[in-house]
Design a protein around this motif. Sequence first.
Motif, PDB file in Angstrom:
ATOM      1  N   PHE A 224       0.836  -1.203   0.000  1.00 42.10           N
ATOM      2  CA  PHE A 224       0.000   0.000   0.000  1.00 42.10           C
ATOM      3  C   PHE A 224       0.873   1.257   0.000  1.00 42.10           C
ATOM      4  O   PHE A 224       0.550   2.271  -0.631  1.00 42.10           O
ATOM      5  N   ALA A 225       2.011   1.176   0.706  1.00 41.94           N
ATOM      6  CA  ALA A 225       2.915   2.321   0.815  1.00 41.94           C
ATOM      7  C   ALA A 225       3.858   2.448  -0.377  1.00 41.94           C
ATOM      8  O   ALA A 225       4.599   3.424  -0.474  1.00 41.94           O
ATOM      9  N   GLY A 226       3.864   1.428  -1.262  1.00 40.49           N
ATOM     10  CA  GLY A 226       4.654   1.524  -2.481  1.00 40.49           C
ATOM     11  C   GLY A 226       5.914   0.694  -2.530  1.00 40.49           C
ATOM     12  O   GLY A 226       6.735   0.859  -3.436  1.00 40.49           O
ATOM     13  N   ALA A 227       6.096  -0.225  -1.606  1.00 46.64           N
ATOM     14  CA  ALA A 227       7.302  -1.047  -1.580  1.00 46.64           C
ATOM     15  C   ALA A 227       7.294  -2.074  -2.709  1.00 46.64           C
ATOM     16  O   ALA A 227       6.227  -2.460  -3.204  1.00 46.64           O
ATOM     17  N   PRO A 228       8.470  -2.557  -3.130  1.00 48.89           N
ATOM     18  CA  PRO A 228       8.543  -3.617  -4.147  1.00 48.89           C
ATOM     19  C   PRO A 228       7.785  -4.857  -3.692  1.00 48.89           C
ATOM     20  O   PRO A 228       7.824  -5.222  -2.515  1.00 48.89           O
ATOM     21  N   LEU A 229       7.114  -5.504  -4.632  1.00 47.00           N
ATOM     22  CA  LEU A 229       6.241  -6.613  -4.274  1.00 47.00           C
ATOM     23  C   LEU A 229       6.999  -7.798  -3.694  1.00 47.00           C
ATOM     24  O   LEU A 229       6.594  -8.379  -2.684  1.00 47.00           O
ATOM     25  N   LYS A 230       8.104  -8.179  -4.316  1.00 47.62           N
ATOM     26  CA  LYS A 230       8.818  -9.374  -3.861  1.00 47.62           C
ATOM     27  C   LYS A 230       9.327  -9.216  -2.440  1.00 47.62           C
ATOM     28  O   LYS A 230       9.179 -10.116  -1.609  1.00 47.62           O
ATOM     29  N   PRO A 278      -0.803 -13.968  -2.536  1.00 45.69           N
ATOM     30  CA  PRO A 278       0.559 -13.441  -2.638  1.00 45.69           C
ATOM     31  C   PRO A 278       0.561 -11.934  -2.879  1.00 45.69           C
ATOM     32  O   PRO A 278      -0.474 -11.305  -3.113  1.00 45.69           O
ATOM     33  N   SER A 279       1.734 -11.362  -2.863  1.00 42.91           N
ATOM     34  CA  SER A 279       1.886  -9.918  -2.994  1.00 42.91           C
ATOM     35  C   SER A 279       1.216  -9.357  -4.242  1.00 42.91           C
ATOM     36  O   SER A 279       0.622  -8.275  -4.203  1.00 42.91           O
ATOM     37  N   GLN A 280       1.316 -10.083  -5.345  1.00 43.67           N
ATOM     38  CA  GLN A 280       0.696  -9.589  -6.577  1.00 43.67           C
ATOM     39  C   GLN A 280      -0.806  -9.413  -6.408  1.00 43.67           C
ATOM     40  O   GLN A 280      -1.396  -8.456  -6.919  1.00 43.67           O
ATOM     41  N   SER A 281      -1.438 -10.340  -5.696  1.00 45.34           N
ATOM     42  CA  SER A 281      -2.888 -10.209  -5.488  1.00 45.34           C
ATOM     43  C   SER A 281      -3.200  -8.979  -4.650  1.00 45.34           C
ATOM     44  O   SER A 281      -4.187  -8.272  -4.902  1.00 45.34           O
ATOM     45  N   MET A 282      -2.367  -8.698  -3.643  1.00 46.55           N
ATOM     46  CA  MET A 282      -2.576  -7.506  -2.824  1.00 46.55           C
ATOM     47  C   MET A 282      -2.458  -6.250  -3.676  1.00 46.55           C
ATOM     48  O   MET A 282      -3.284  -5.330  -3.584  1.00 46.55           O
ATOM     49  N   ALA A 283      -1.432  -6.207  -4.521  1.00 45.98           N
ATOM     50  CA  ALA A 283      -1.234  -5.047  -5.378  1.00 45.98           C
ATOM     51  C   ALA A 283      -2.404  -4.860  -6.335  1.00 45.98           C
ATOM     52  O   ALA A 283      -2.885  -3.733  -6.529  1.00 45.98           O
ATOM     53  N   ASP A 284      -2.875  -5.944  -6.924  1.00 46.08           N
ATOM     54  CA  ASP A 284      -3.990  -5.846  -7.862  1.00 46.08           C
ATOM     55  C   ASP A 284      -5.245  -5.321  -7.172  1.00 46.08           C
ATOM     56  O   ASP A 284      -5.970  -4.471  -7.704  1.00 46.08           O
ATOM     57  N   LYS A 299       2.962  -2.059  -9.814  1.00 42.15           N
ATOM     58  CA  LYS A 299       2.065  -2.782 -10.714  1.00 42.15           C
ATOM     59  C   LYS A 299       2.418  -4.259 -10.790  1.00 42.15           C
ATOM     60  O   LYS A 299       1.532  -5.126 -10.806  1.00 42.15           O
ATOM     61  N   GLY A 300       3.701  -4.576 -10.847  1.00 41.09           N
ATOM     62  CA  GLY A 300       4.112  -5.967 -10.991  1.00 41.09           C
ATOM     63  C   GLY A 300       3.609  -6.566 -12.277  1.00 41.09           C
ATOM     64  O   GLY A 300       3.617  -5.924 -13.334  1.00 41.09           O
ATOM     65  N   GLN A 301       3.131  -7.796 -12.201  1.00 41.79           N
ATOM     66  CA  GLN A 301       2.552  -8.504 -13.347  1.00 41.79           C
ATOM     67  C   GLN A 301       1.110  -8.863 -12.982  1.00 41.79           C
ATOM     68  O   GLN A 301       0.859  -9.927 -12.404  1.00 41.79           O
ATOM     69  N   PRO A 302       0.160  -7.977 -13.252  1.00 41.69           N
ATOM     70  CA  PRO A 302      -1.224  -8.192 -12.806  1.00 41.69           C
ATOM     71  C   PRO A 302      -1.758  -9.584 -13.134  1.00 41.69           C
ATOM     72  O   PRO A 302      -1.598 -10.089 -14.246  1.00 41.69           O
ATOM     73  N   GLY A 303      -2.372 -10.196 -12.118  1.00 35.42           N
ATOM     74  CA  GLY A 303      -2.991 -11.509 -12.290  1.00 35.42           C
ATOM     75  C   GLY A 303      -2.036 -12.675 -12.227  1.00 35.42           C
ATOM     76  O   GLY A 303      -2.472 -13.840 -12.282  1.00 35.42           O
TER      77      GLY A 303
END
Length: 350
Positions: A224-230, A278-284, A299-303
């Motif tokens: 939420f704060a903008g950190a890298p997903l991994k 996982p993190s990608q789902s949170m970002a999406d 953004k990562g790799q959505p989905g």
Amino acid sequence: MSKGTVLITGINGYIAGTTALAFLKAGYSVRGTARSLPSAGPLLSALSEYSDRLSVVQVPDITAPDAFDKAVRGVSFIAHLASPIAAAFTDVAEVMTAAVSGSLRVLESAAKEPGVRHLVFMSSLAAVRGSDGYEPGRVYTYTEKDWNVTSEAEVERVGAQAGFPVYEASKTAAERAVWKWKEENKPTFSINAVNPIFVAGPPLVIPTSADAIPNTITSIWAIFAGAPLKESALSHLLPGMLDSYVDVRDVARMIVWGVEHPEEADGERYILASCYGPSQSMADILREKYPDRAGIIQKGQPGEGYVLGYGFPEDGESYDSGKARRATGQDWIPWEKTVVDTAESLKGLL
């Protein structure tokens, strides 16, 4: 009229606070324990509307003989949630003693109080994973019949350097000690255990700084704060663990359910695990909910890396929580709601 008094040990903890609210809403009186009374101040403030049915007593050392004798007087139910929770330890003996002896002290004090009818023990999926039925790389679904048989041996081998297995070993040893005590002492009250995976969801007491955010929701906050997903993933911080969750409000609901169904729950364990997030789902989820932060949330790799509905991976380990769902007739809070409600509770820290 109160339905009776519930003792919640470690009431100022993340899960315990939400559990206290659930019991109060259900019509119970709540007595909590804390190592120091000032530490429970924020919780008491958050639950001030229930002050006539809420109190806290100090138990500075949960391993001391008769530690909970005063706390259990007059209570009908107990939810034992107090336990060491940090992911990395330097004193293995201290952690194991606190988890095992602390649980036994609660049981011993409960046995002296004739009004106690049921005790819910907060265990963990850490006491389930690592069973002798699982092999790395093999598809395996854990059930309540599984027990962790690896962590205690790993801690015995390498000590504090084992890292997260110290926590896993402490939860496994504590739950085994509870069931052994029940078998040997045959108490008049019933007992059940709940075994949640990583717990997420909005904390009852809103943290005043990022450092105070409960460990298992730090991933949602970081993304939420903008950190890298991994780097935000708990599985990255704790190698070998899946990015699997259950909502804190569902954990509280299951604890209340155990108290209200003592005969059905007696002697049972309940896995609490709702999704693979996982993190990608949170970002999406967060990028959709907060389009104004699309330039901040990675953004990562959505989905990628998870399936629709956030089910557990089909090519590895997963957890069968059907027993809890069947018992309560209720499904888990959706992952999207967990993520968004958590972010909403923390957005004042941005």
